[in-house]
Design an enzyme around this catalytic site. Structure first.
Site, PDB file in Angstrom:
ATOM      1  N   PHE A  19       0.866  -1.300   0.027  1.00  0.00           N
ATOM      2  CA  PHE A  19      -0.095  -0.159   0.184  1.00  0.00           C
ATOM      3  C   PHE A  19       0.895   1.342   0.038  1.00  0.00           C
ATOM      4  O   PHE A  19       0.549   2.232  -0.745  1.00  0.00           O
ATOM      5  CB  PHE A  19      -1.029  -0.027   1.081  1.00  0.00           C
ATOM      6  CG  PHE A  19      -1.843   1.055   1.227  1.00  0.00           C
ATOM      7  CD1 PHE A  19      -3.319   0.693   0.222  1.00  0.00           C
ATOM      8  CD2 PHE A  19      -2.208   2.250   1.593  1.00  0.00           C
ATOM      9  CE1 PHE A  19      -4.321   1.580   0.119  1.00  0.00           C
ATOM     10  CE2 PHE A  19      -2.908   3.264   1.520  1.00  0.00           C
ATOM     11  CZ  PHE A  19      -4.190   2.717   0.764  1.00  0.00           C
ATOM     12  N   PHE A  75       1.814   1.910  -3.485  1.00  0.00           N
ATOM     13  CA  PHE A  75       0.586   2.193  -4.104  1.00  0.00           C
ATOM     14  C   PHE A  75       0.298   3.827  -3.977  1.00  0.00           C
ATOM     15  O   PHE A  75       0.137   4.578  -5.069  1.00  0.00           O
ATOM     16  CB  PHE A  75      -0.391   1.535  -3.857  1.00  0.00           C
ATOM     17  CG  PHE A  75      -1.769   1.776  -4.161  1.00  0.00           C
ATOM     18  CD1 PHE A  75      -2.046   1.843  -5.756  1.00  0.00           C
ATOM     19  CD2 PHE A  75      -2.893   2.331  -3.472  1.00  0.00           C
ATOM     20  CE1 PHE A  75      -3.353   2.132  -6.167  1.00  0.00           C
ATOM     21  CE2 PHE A  75      -4.152   2.744  -3.962  1.00  0.00           C
ATOM     22  CZ  PHE A  75      -4.469   2.674  -5.423  1.00  0.00           C
ATOM     23  N   HIS A  76       0.443   4.263  -2.699  1.00  0.00           N
ATOM     24  CA  HIS A  76       0.448   5.770  -2.481  1.00  0.00           C
ATOM     25  C   HIS A  76       1.253   6.466  -3.142  1.00  0.00           C
ATOM     26  O   HIS A  76       1.011   7.655  -3.601  1.00  0.00           O
ATOM     27  CB  HIS A  76       0.503   5.933  -1.048  1.00  0.00           C
ATOM     28  CG  HIS A  76       0.779   7.277  -0.447  1.00  0.00           C
ATOM     29  ND1 HIS A  76      -0.169   8.343  -0.815  1.00  0.00           N
ATOM     30  CD2 HIS A  76       1.493   7.891   0.223  1.00  0.00           C
ATOM     31  CE1 HIS A  76       0.135   9.410  -0.164  1.00  0.00           C
ATOM     32  NE2 HIS A  76       1.168   9.147   0.633  1.00  0.00           N
ATOM     33  N   LYS A  77       2.752   6.134  -3.213  1.00  0.00           N
ATOM     34  CA  LYS A  77       3.649   6.925  -3.860  1.00  0.00           C
ATOM     35  C   LYS A  77       3.610   7.049  -5.330  1.00  0.00           C
ATOM     36  O   LYS A  77       3.560   7.957  -5.989  1.00  0.00           O
ATOM     37  CB  LYS A  77       5.030   6.287  -3.580  1.00  0.00           C
ATOM     38  CG  LYS A  77       5.369   6.455  -2.067  1.00  0.00           C
ATOM     39  CD  LYS A  77       6.604   5.800  -1.877  1.00  0.00           C
ATOM     40  CE  LYS A  77       7.158   5.830  -0.512  1.00  0.00           C
ATOM     41  NZ  LYS A  77       8.384   5.088  -0.174  1.00  0.00           N
ATOM     42  N   GLN A 102      -4.965  10.502  -2.348  1.00  0.00           N
ATOM     43  CA  GLN A 102      -3.669   9.954  -2.725  1.00  0.00           C
ATOM     44  C   GLN A 102      -3.729   8.551  -2.181  1.00  0.00           C
ATOM     45  O   GLN A 102      -2.418   8.043  -2.444  1.00  0.00           O
ATOM     46  CB  GLN A 102      -2.510  10.850  -2.568  1.00  0.00           C
ATOM     47  CG  GLN A 102      -2.676  12.252  -3.172  1.00  0.00           C
ATOM     48  CD  GLN A 102      -2.632  12.241  -4.750  1.00  0.00           C
ATOM     49  OE1 GLN A 102      -1.439  12.074  -5.197  1.00  0.00           O
ATOM     50  NE2 GLN A 102      -3.736  12.385  -5.366  1.00  0.00           N
TER      51      GLN A 102
END
Length: 183
Positions: free
Chosen positions: A25, A28-30, A171
């Site tokens: 995750f 994924f966020h980055k 985000q």
């Protein structure tokens, strides 16, 4: 939002599933930050007490192709089985997947003490109440890129709905108003 990608975490004897989900995750966020994406959502169809081993990413085929071109999973690819970009099946329900924040936290207690809103003798009572009213939702343990501090991001799921509700995602791929297909 007519397509999706499934990312299935594979069992590993040395790394517990929640640790792998935290790392996945975070990556994924980055990637969402790099894409400046507000129209990619995420769901966890196998969630229970934890978020499970399946992260489903929702968006248009064009956006999901851009996401995959970033090679965002990187070295975690050995711990994952990444599906193809597929069209959402017909006859699905919809659900909002959003962050739930606790009303009481150690950070809030520190702020209350600093500004003098709570007396020293009340801190023990606050701390006891904070522990007794904790959240039961599954969570991710994330590290802030800017401060390096670890924090929990509790994930809540809204009721199933028959129709898609459009809107923006943050985000982290979460939204308290917009829904993602749930199947």
């Amino acid at each position: 939002m007519d397509h999706y990608i499934d990312v299935l975490l594979l069992p590993d004897p040395e790394l517990p599933l929640p640790i792998l989900m935290n790392a996945l995750f975070s990556k994924f966020h980055k990637a969402l930050c790099e894409l400046h994406a507000t129209d990619i959502g995420v769901s966890f169809p196998k969630q229970g007490p934890t978020l499970g081993n399946l992260m489903r990413i929702h968006g248009t085929s064009t956006l999901l192709i851009k996401l995959q071109q970033l090679n965002w999973i990187g070295p975690l690819a050995g711990y994952c089985q990444i599906g193809d970009i597929l069209q959402i099946p017909p006859q699905v329900k919809y659900c909002s997947v959003f962050r739930k924040q606790p009303n009481m936290s150690p950070a809030k207690l520190r702020r209350l003490i600093k500004r003098g809103s709570i007396a020293e003798d009340e801190t023990n009572r606050y701390h006891s109440k904070m522990i007794s009213t904790g959240l039961e939702e599954p969570y991710l343990e994330l590290t802030s890129c800017s401060t390096g501090h670890r924090h929990r991001r509790y994930i809540a799921f809204g009721p199933l709905q028959d129709k898609l509700v459009e809107g923006n995602f943050d985000q982290f791929g979460l939204s308290s108003t917009a829904t993602v297909p749930w199947f």
